[in-house]
Motif scaffolding. Structure first.
Motif, PDB file in Angstrom:
ATOM      1  N   TYR A  18       0.554   1.234  77.182  1.00 20.77           N
ATOM      2  CA  TYR A  18       0.485   0.091  76.271  1.00 20.77           C
ATOM      3  C   TYR A  18      -0.123   0.499  74.928  1.00 20.77           C
ATOM      4  O   TYR A  18       0.369   0.119  73.876  1.00 20.77           O
ATOM      5  CB  TYR A  18      -0.314  -1.055  76.893  1.00 20.77           C
ATOM      6  CG  TYR A  18       0.230  -1.565  78.206  1.00 20.77           C
ATOM      7  CD1 TYR A  18       1.597  -1.621  78.453  1.00 20.77           C
ATOM      8  CD2 TYR A  18      -0.624  -1.989  79.214  1.00 20.77           C
ATOM      9  CE1 TYR A  18       2.088  -2.093  79.668  1.00 20.77           C
ATOM     10  CE2 TYR A  18      -0.149  -2.472  80.429  1.00 20.77           C
ATOM     11  CZ  TYR A  18       1.212  -2.520  80.652  1.00 20.77           C
ATOM     12  OH  TYR A  18       1.702  -2.984  81.839  1.00 20.77           O
ATOM     13  N   ILE A  19      -1.185   1.274  74.979  1.00 26.66           N
ATOM     14  CA  ILE A  19      -1.819   1.748  73.746  1.00 26.66           C
ATOM     15  C   ILE A  19      -0.862   2.660  72.988  1.00 26.66           C
ATOM     16  O   ILE A  19      -0.689   2.536  71.771  1.00 26.66           O
ATOM     17  CB  ILE A  19      -3.130   2.514  74.050  1.00 26.66           C
ATOM     18  CG1 ILE A  19      -4.128   1.616  74.767  1.00 26.66           C
ATOM     19  CG2 ILE A  19      -3.744   3.060  72.765  1.00 26.66           C
ATOM     20  CD1 ILE A  19      -5.315   2.353  75.326  1.00 26.66           C
ATOM     21  N   ALA A  20      -0.228   3.573  73.715  1.00 27.71           N
ATOM     22  CA  ALA A  20       0.711   4.495  73.082  1.00 27.71           C
ATOM     23  C   ALA A  20       1.850   3.737  72.407  1.00 27.71           C
ATOM     24  O   ALA A  20       2.268   4.076  71.292  1.00 27.71           O
ATOM     25  CB  ALA A  20       1.256   5.476  74.117  1.00 27.71           C
ATOM     26  N   ALA A  21       2.359   2.698  73.064  1.00 25.47           N
ATOM     27  CA  ALA A  21       3.463   1.915  72.496  1.00 25.47           C
ATOM     28  C   ALA A  21       3.019   1.152  71.257  1.00 25.47           C
ATOM     29  O   ALA A  21       3.765   1.053  70.274  1.00 25.47           O
ATOM     30  CB  ALA A  21       4.013   0.939  73.542  1.00 25.47           C
ATOM     31  N   ALA A  22       1.798   0.608  71.286  1.00 20.49           N
ATOM     32  CA  ALA A  22       1.280  -0.109  70.120  1.00 20.49           C
ATOM     33  C   ALA A  22       1.133   0.837  68.931  1.00 20.49           C
ATOM     34  O   ALA A  22       1.536   0.512  67.804  1.00 20.49           O
ATOM     35  CB  ALA A  22      -0.063  -0.767  70.461  1.00 20.49           C
ATOM     36  N   GLU A  23       0.570   2.013  69.176  1.00 14.95           N
ATOM     37  CA  GLU A  23       0.423   2.996  68.100  1.00 14.95           C
ATOM     38  C   GLU A  23       1.785   3.431  67.567  1.00 14.95           C
ATOM     39  O   GLU A  23       1.979   3.565  66.357  1.00 14.95           O
ATOM     40  CB  GLU A  23      -0.367   4.201  68.600  1.00 14.95           C
ATOM     41  CG  GLU A  23      -1.822   3.880  68.882  1.00 14.95           C
ATOM     42  CD  GLU A  23      -2.571   5.006  69.571  1.00 14.95           C
ATOM     43  OE1 GLU A  23      -1.907   5.923  70.129  1.00 14.95           O
ATOM     44  OE2 GLU A  23      -3.818   4.970  69.569  1.00 14.95           O
ATOM     45  N   GLU A  24       2.749   3.637  68.474  1.00 18.57           N
ATOM     46  CA  GLU A  24       4.094   4.045  68.054  1.00 18.57           C
ATOM     47  C   GLU A  24       4.762   2.958  67.220  1.00 18.57           C
ATOM     48  O   GLU A  24       5.415   3.245  66.214  1.00 18.57           O
ATOM     49  CB  GLU A  24       4.959   4.376  69.264  1.00 18.57           C
ATOM     50  CG  GLU A  24       6.347   4.847  68.872  1.00 18.57           C
ATOM     51  CD  GLU A  24       7.274   5.077  70.050  1.00 18.57           C
ATOM     52  OE1 GLU A  24       8.435   5.450  69.798  1.00 18.57           O
ATOM     53  OE2 GLU A  24       6.861   4.872  71.210  1.00 18.57           O
ATOM     54  N   LEU A  25       4.596   1.706  67.629  1.00 23.05           N
ATOM     55  CA  LEU A  25       5.158   0.612  66.836  1.00 23.05           C
ATOM     56  C   LEU A  25       4.547   0.616  65.440  1.00 23.05           C
ATOM     57  O   LEU A  25       5.260   0.479  64.439  1.00 23.05           O
ATOM     58  CB  LEU A  25       4.914  -0.733  67.524  1.00 23.05           C
ATOM     59  CG  LEU A  25       5.369  -1.972  66.735  1.00 23.05           C
ATOM     60  CD1 LEU A  25       6.853  -1.920  66.384  1.00 23.05           C
ATOM     61  CD2 LEU A  25       5.032  -3.249  67.512  1.00 23.05           C
ATOM     62  N   MET A  46      -4.265  -4.783  69.493  1.00 20.59           N
ATOM     63  CA  MET A  46      -4.278  -5.190  68.083  1.00 20.59           C
ATOM     64  C   MET A  46      -4.813  -4.057  67.217  1.00 20.59           C
ATOM     65  O   MET A  46      -4.213  -3.696  66.193  1.00 20.59           O
ATOM     66  CB  MET A  46      -5.102  -6.474  67.911  1.00 20.59           C
ATOM     67  CG  MET A  46      -4.440  -7.680  68.552  1.00 20.59           C
ATOM     68  SD  MET A  46      -5.512  -9.140  68.634  1.00 20.59           S
ATOM     69  CE  MET A  46      -5.723  -9.534  66.945  1.00 20.59           C
ATOM     70  N   GLY A  47      -5.929  -3.490  67.617  1.00 19.84           N
ATOM     71  CA  GLY A  47      -6.483  -2.368  66.869  1.00 19.84           C
ATOM     72  C   GLY A  47      -5.572  -1.158  66.898  1.00 19.84           C
ATOM     73  O   GLY A  47      -5.420  -0.449  65.894  1.00 19.84           O
ATOM     74  N   ALA A  48      -4.914  -0.917  68.041  1.00 28.78           N
ATOM     75  CA  ALA A  48      -4.043   0.257  68.185  1.00 28.78           C
ATOM     76  C   ALA A  48      -2.829   0.177  67.265  1.00 28.78           C
ATOM     77  O   ALA A  48      -2.459   1.167  66.627  1.00 28.78           O
ATOM     78  CB  ALA A  48      -3.600   0.403  69.639  1.00 28.78           C
ATOM     79  N   VAL A  49      -2.197  -0.998  67.171  1.00 29.39           N
ATOM     80  CA  VAL A  49      -1.010  -1.107  66.310  1.00 29.39           C
ATOM     81  C   VAL A  49      -1.412  -0.980  64.845  1.00 29.39           C
ATOM     82  O   VAL A  49      -0.713  -0.331  64.050  1.00 29.39           O
ATOM     83  CB  VAL A  49      -0.212  -2.412  66.594  1.00 29.39           C
ATOM     84  CG1 VAL A  49      -0.954  -3.666  66.129  1.00 29.39           C
ATOM     85  CG2 VAL A  49       1.171  -2.345  65.971  1.00 29.39           C
ATOM     86  N   ALA A  50      -2.553  -1.545  64.479  1.00 28.45           N
ATOM     87  CA  ALA A  50      -3.041  -1.425  63.099  1.00 28.45           C
ATOM     88  C   ALA A  50      -3.378   0.026  62.771  1.00 28.45           C
ATOM     89  O   ALA A  50      -2.989   0.541  61.716  1.00 28.45           O
ATOM     90  CB  ALA A  50      -4.258  -2.319  62.887  1.00 28.45           C
ATOM     91  N   ASN A  51      -4.082   0.696  63.675  1.00 26.87           N
ATOM     92  CA  ASN A  51      -4.448   2.096  63.445  1.00 26.87           C
ATOM     93  C   ASN A  51      -3.216   2.980  63.336  1.00 26.87           C
ATOM     94  O   ASN A  51      -3.152   3.869  62.484  1.00 26.87           O
ATOM     95  CB  ASN A  51      -5.373   2.597  64.556  1.00 26.87           C
ATOM     96  CG  ASN A  51      -6.739   1.946  64.508  1.00 26.87           C
ATOM     97  OD1 ASN A  51      -7.159   1.436  63.477  1.00 26.87           O
ATOM     98  ND2 ASN A  51      -7.428   1.939  65.636  1.00 26.87           N
ATOM     99  N   GLY A  52      -2.231   2.733  64.209  1.00 26.48           N
ATOM    100  CA  GLY A  52      -1.010   3.523  64.163  1.00 26.48           C
ATOM    101  C   GLY A  52      -0.313   3.410  62.825  1.00 26.48           C
ATOM    102  O   GLY A  52       0.135   4.400  62.241  1.00 26.48           O
ATOM    103  N   SER A  53      -0.249   2.191  62.299  1.00 22.95           N
ATOM    104  CA  SER A  53       0.389   1.975  61.005  1.00 22.95           C
ATOM    105  C   SER A  53      -0.400   2.614  59.872  1.00 22.95           C
ATOM    106  O   SER A  53       0.153   3.327  59.035  1.00 22.95           O
ATOM    107  CB  SER A  53       0.554   0.474  60.746  1.00 22.95           C
ATOM    108  OG  SER A  53       1.178   0.251  59.506  1.00 22.95           O
ATOM    109  N   MET A  54      -1.709   2.392  59.861  1.00 28.53           N
ATOM    110  CA  MET A  54      -2.531   2.922  58.768  1.00 28.53           C
ATOM    111  C   MET A  54      -2.564   4.451  58.764  1.00 28.53           C
ATOM    112  O   MET A  54      -2.500   5.062  57.707  1.00 28.53           O
ATOM    113  CB  MET A  54      -3.943   2.345  58.851  1.00 28.53           C
ATOM    114  CG  MET A  54      -3.992   0.869  58.508  1.00 28.53           C
ATOM    115  SD  MET A  54      -5.665   0.197  58.457  1.00 28.53           S
ATOM    116  CE  MET A  54      -6.278   0.606  60.064  1.00 28.53           C
TER     117      MET A  54
END
Length: 194
Positions: A18-25, A46-54
């Motif tokens: 789940y974390i990996a997918a959020a970061e990938e998104l 929430m933090g993972a998807v934001a961190n992945g994007s940034m």
């Protein structure tokens, strides 16, 4: 399409997938020059998807109610943090900012946000694409429930496929680009109801 709102859990869930997918998104949104709009937290998916994007050079807009910001879970390193007065205002702001909506795994709050947007689409209040990133089959039962709703005539057949689904962020975004909203929901009064 310039901005994508992501609804997801404030917890990380039971699987590292789940974390990996959020970061990938998040990374995929950045790579495709799409701004991430999300709930503004630094924790969970929430933090993972934001961190992945940034980390991939993306632009991230967080929208957070004041009472949650005071609990010190606000992500202080996003491009922009919009603080609102209530959960209702948060959802309205995210809907206003976004050109499309994606649900990652999450709990009741994620589903509540997603279903409100889905309902608004059926009613013709917006024509924006909405989808599910179905990580590890997390949303298989929900997709089956949509089929059951349509089969039992609680959802018009044309809305069965309104919610797009994929396991890969890039493929889901390509489906968004091809999306055409169905006609607005109408109610037909049967003769015996007049």
């Amino acid at each position: 399409m310039k901005r994508i709102a992501v609804f997801c859990g404030s917890s990380v869930g039971a699987s590292a997938a789940y974390i990996a997918a959020a970061e990938e998104l998040g990374r995929t949104l950045a790579a495709e020059n799409l701004t991430l709009v999300y709930g503004g937290a630094s924790v969970g998916l929430m933090g993972a998807v934001a961190n992945g994007s940034m980390q991939a050079g993306g632009h991230v807009i967080g929208v957070m109610p004041e009472f949650l910001e005071k609990r010190e879970i606000a992500h202080t390193h996003v491009s922009e943090l919009i603080v609102v007065s209530s959960m209702h205002e948060r959802k309205a702001k995210m809907a206003e900012l976004a050109d499309g909506f994606i649900a990652l795994p999450g709990g009741p709050g994620t589903l509540e946000e997603f279903f409100e947007i889905f309902t608004w689409a059926q009613l013709g209040l917006h024509k924006k694409p909405l989808g599910i990133l179905n990580v590890e089959g997390y949303y298989d039962l929900l997709v089956s429930l949509f089929d059951r709703m349509a089969d039992e005539q609680f959802m018009h057949e044309k809305y069965r496929t309104m919610t797009l689904s994929d396991t890969e962020p890039a493929r889901l975004l390509e489906k968004f680009r091809q999306y055409e909203a169905p006609e607005v929901k109408t109610y037909i009064r049967r003769p015996e109801q007049t």
